[in-house]
Design a protein around this motif. Structure first.
Motif, mmCIF file in Angstrom:
data_model
loop_
_atom_site.group_PDB
_atom_site.id
_atom_site.type_symbol
_atom_site.label_atom_id
_atom_site.label_comp_id
_atom_site.label_asym_id
_atom_site.label_seq_id
_atom_site.Cartn_x
_atom_site.Cartn_y
_atom_site.Cartn_z
ATOM 1 N N ILE A 64 -11.237 -54.696 -13.178
ATOM 2 C CA ILE A 64 -12.215 -53.619 -12.987
ATOM 3 C C ILE A 64 -13.634 -54.178 -13.073
ATOM 4 C CG2 ILE A 64 -13.220 -51.559 -14.065
ATOM 5 C CD1 ILE A 64 -10.503 -50.541 -14.631
ATOM 6 N N VAL A 65 -14.474 -53.739 -12.158
ATOM 7 C CA VAL A 65 -15.909 -54.050 -12.216
ATOM 8 C C VAL A 65 -16.622 -52.819 -12.750
ATOM 9 C CG1 VAL A 65 -17.968 -54.602 -10.882
ATOM 10 C CG2 VAL A 65 -15.778 -55.670 -10.282
ATOM 11 N N PHE A 66 -17.365 -53.004 -13.826
ATOM 12 C CA PHE A 66 -18.180 -51.921 -14.390
ATOM 13 C C PHE A 66 -19.634 -52.316 -14.173
ATOM 14 C CE2 PHE A 66 -20.403 -49.996 -18.103
ATOM 15 C CZ PHE A 66 -20.199 -48.674 -17.769
ATOM 16 N N SER A 67 -20.304 -51.637 -13.239
ATOM 17 C CA SER A 67 -21.601 -52.134 -12.794
ATOM 18 C C SER A 67 -22.687 -51.069 -12.825
ATOM 19 C CB SER A 67 -21.476 -52.665 -11.356
ATOM 20 O OG SER A 67 -22.741 -53.040 -10.851
ATOM 21 N N TRP A 83 -18.869 -54.484 -1.306
ATOM 22 C CA TRP A 83 -18.363 -55.862 -1.205
ATOM 23 C C TRP A 83 -16.979 -55.950 -1.832
ATOM 24 C CZ3 TRP A 83 -16.286 -59.719 -3.996
ATOM 25 C CH2 TRP A 83 -16.260 -61.003 -3.420
ATOM 26 N N VAL A 84 -16.823 -55.330 -2.968
ATOM 27 C CA VAL A 84 -15.522 -55.369 -3.658
ATOM 28 C C VAL A 84 -14.467 -54.692 -2.797
ATOM 29 C CG1 VAL A 84 -14.226 -54.527 -5.654
ATOM 30 C CG2 VAL A 84 -16.510 -55.508 -5.972
ATOM 31 N N ARG A 85 -14.818 -53.535 -2.252
ATOM 32 C CA ARG A 85 -13.846 -52.804 -1.438
ATOM 33 C C ARG A 85 -13.419 -53.638 -0.219
ATOM 34 N NH1 ARG A 85 -14.639 -46.564 -1.040
ATOM 35 N NH2 ARG A 85 -14.152 -46.968 -3.200
ATOM 36 N N ALA A 86 -14.373 -54.356 0.349
ATOM 37 C CA ALA A 86 -14.068 -55.143 1.550
ATOM 38 C C ALA A 86 -13.353 -56.447 1.239
ATOM 39 C CB ALA A 86 -15.373 -55.428 2.309
ATOM 40 N N ASN A 87 -13.687 -57.039 0.105
ATOM 41 C CA ASN A 87 -13.194 -58.393 -0.165
ATOM 42 C C ASN A 87 -12.185 -58.494 -1.301
ATOM 43 O OD1 ASN A 87 -15.069 -60.215 1.613
ATOM 44 N ND2 ASN A 87 -16.416 -58.707 0.662
ATOM 45 N N ARG A 88 -12.183 -57.544 -2.194
ATOM 46 C CA ARG A 88 -11.235 -57.536 -3.316
ATOM 47 C C ARG A 88 -10.684 -56.121 -3.461
ATOM 48 N NH1 ARG A 88 -12.004 -62.014 -2.491
ATOM 49 N NH2 ARG A 88 -12.486 -63.773 -3.874
ATOM 50 N N PRO A 89 -9.895 -55.685 -2.480
ATOM 51 C CA PRO A 89 -9.474 -54.277 -2.468
ATOM 52 C C PRO A 89 -8.625 -53.868 -3.671
ATOM 53 C CG PRO A 89 -8.328 -55.569 -0.785
ATOM 54 C CD PRO A 89 -9.411 -56.441 -1.314
ATOM 55 N N GLY A 90 -8.039 -54.809 -4.369
ATOM 56 C CA GLY A 90 -7.245 -54.459 -5.542
ATOM 57 C C GLY A 90 -8.066 -54.251 -6.800
ATOM 58 N N VAL A 91 -9.361 -54.504 -6.714
ATOM 59 C CA VAL A 91 -10.229 -54.389 -7.890
ATOM 60 C C VAL A 91 -10.904 -53.010 -7.885
ATOM 61 C CG1 VAL A 91 -12.265 -55.334 -9.058
ATOM 62 C CG2 VAL A 91 -10.637 -56.881 -7.931
#
Lengths: 139, 134
Positions: A64-67, A83-91
């Motif tokens: 999880i990213v908490f930003s 960026w996360v959705r496009a490159n790390r969809p499991g996060v």
């Protein structure tokens, strides 16, 4: 006697990793330490570019990213979420922002994911993390 | 945040180490190893962040890169730490200068030249914090 909030799993997930992205160092320190006290592994990034470097590292696994939304640099929290959705969809991503900023950017929330208003209670952050992990089947 | 509600998982007497490093992956690697070793680790990526932490949280040792962003870089952090009422131990590191190029660095403590082995840095931190090896 333990004073840990009763609704916290005593060892919620030694293997679950949270990436805290926050440029205010004392806020980052406080929430990162709280999450560690709750049993999570926590990495700290001061802005989105650092967060991307961590997420791209083969040495690091993040659940999880908490930003924060507002950060120095070319990419803000929404950009990081994209960026996360496009490159790390499991996060999973949780964004946080002040109330006035939240209202200002309300139209972007559907795209970016859940947003927590600052100031937040750390217990609520843990609850949100647990909900997202459960939803993702990783609790 | 209500600190009274937190039950520490680490020993309450854990020594605290401030890692001042602007390379996030290096900082993460050092911090992870130190936490695995039982230290409380605080992270800063700039002079301003390091000074904010040092002015707020008791720190036993500062491991500081000389080239973090900020005015007068890591030496300013070292000087600020040295002037605290309870000054922490200080270990400097750099990949750009060597200790012989910076004589004033000797007044602060050990100097680690990059690239370094994390295990050696950990050994140095352990011995710096506990010279008697207890």
């Amino acid at each position: 006697m333990s004073t840990r909030p009763a609704n916290l799993n005593p060892t919620p997930s030694a293997l679950k990793t949270i990436l805290v992205v926050e440029d205010e160092v004392l806020i980052r320190l406080a929430i990162a330490e709280y999450l560690r006290e709750c049993g999570y592994k926590v990495h700290e990034a001061t802005h989105a570019a650092e967060a991307v470097a961590v997420l791209e590292s083969p040495e690091v696994s993040v659940d999880i990213v908490f930003s924060d939304v507002v950060m120095p640099g070319e990419m803000d929290g929404f950009g990081l979420a994209r960026w996360v959705r496009a490159n790390r969809p499991g996060v999973e991503v949780i964004l946080t922002s002040t109330v006035d900023r939240s209202a200002e950017v309300a139209g972007m929330l559907c795209e970016a994911g859940p947003l927590m208003k600052k100031p937040y209670e750390p217990q609520n952050v843990v609850e949100r993390i647990k909900q997202l992990l459960a939803k993702a089947g990783r609790a | 945040m209500n600190a009274a509600k937190i039950t520490p998982l680490r020993p309450p007497t854990a020594l605290s180490v401030l890692v001042v490093e602007d390379d996030v992956l290096t900082r993460c690697a050092i911090a992870d190893e130190l936490r695995s070793d039982g230290y409380r680790v605080l992270e800063a990526s700039s002079v301003a962040d390091a000074v904010a932490i040092l002015g707020t949280v008791p720190v036993h040792l500062v491991f500081v890169d000389l080239h973090v962003p900020g005015p007068r870089d890591g030496l300013r952090v070292a000087r600020f730490a040295q002037d605290l009422h309870l000054p922490p131990r200080i270990i400097l590191t750099s990949g750009k200068v060597r200790p012989e190029d910076l004589p004033e660095a000797a007044e602060f403590g050990p100097f680690v030249v990059k690239p370094y082995l994390i295990t050696r840095v950990l050994d140095l931190i352990r011995t710096t914090l506990d010279p008697a090896g207890n």
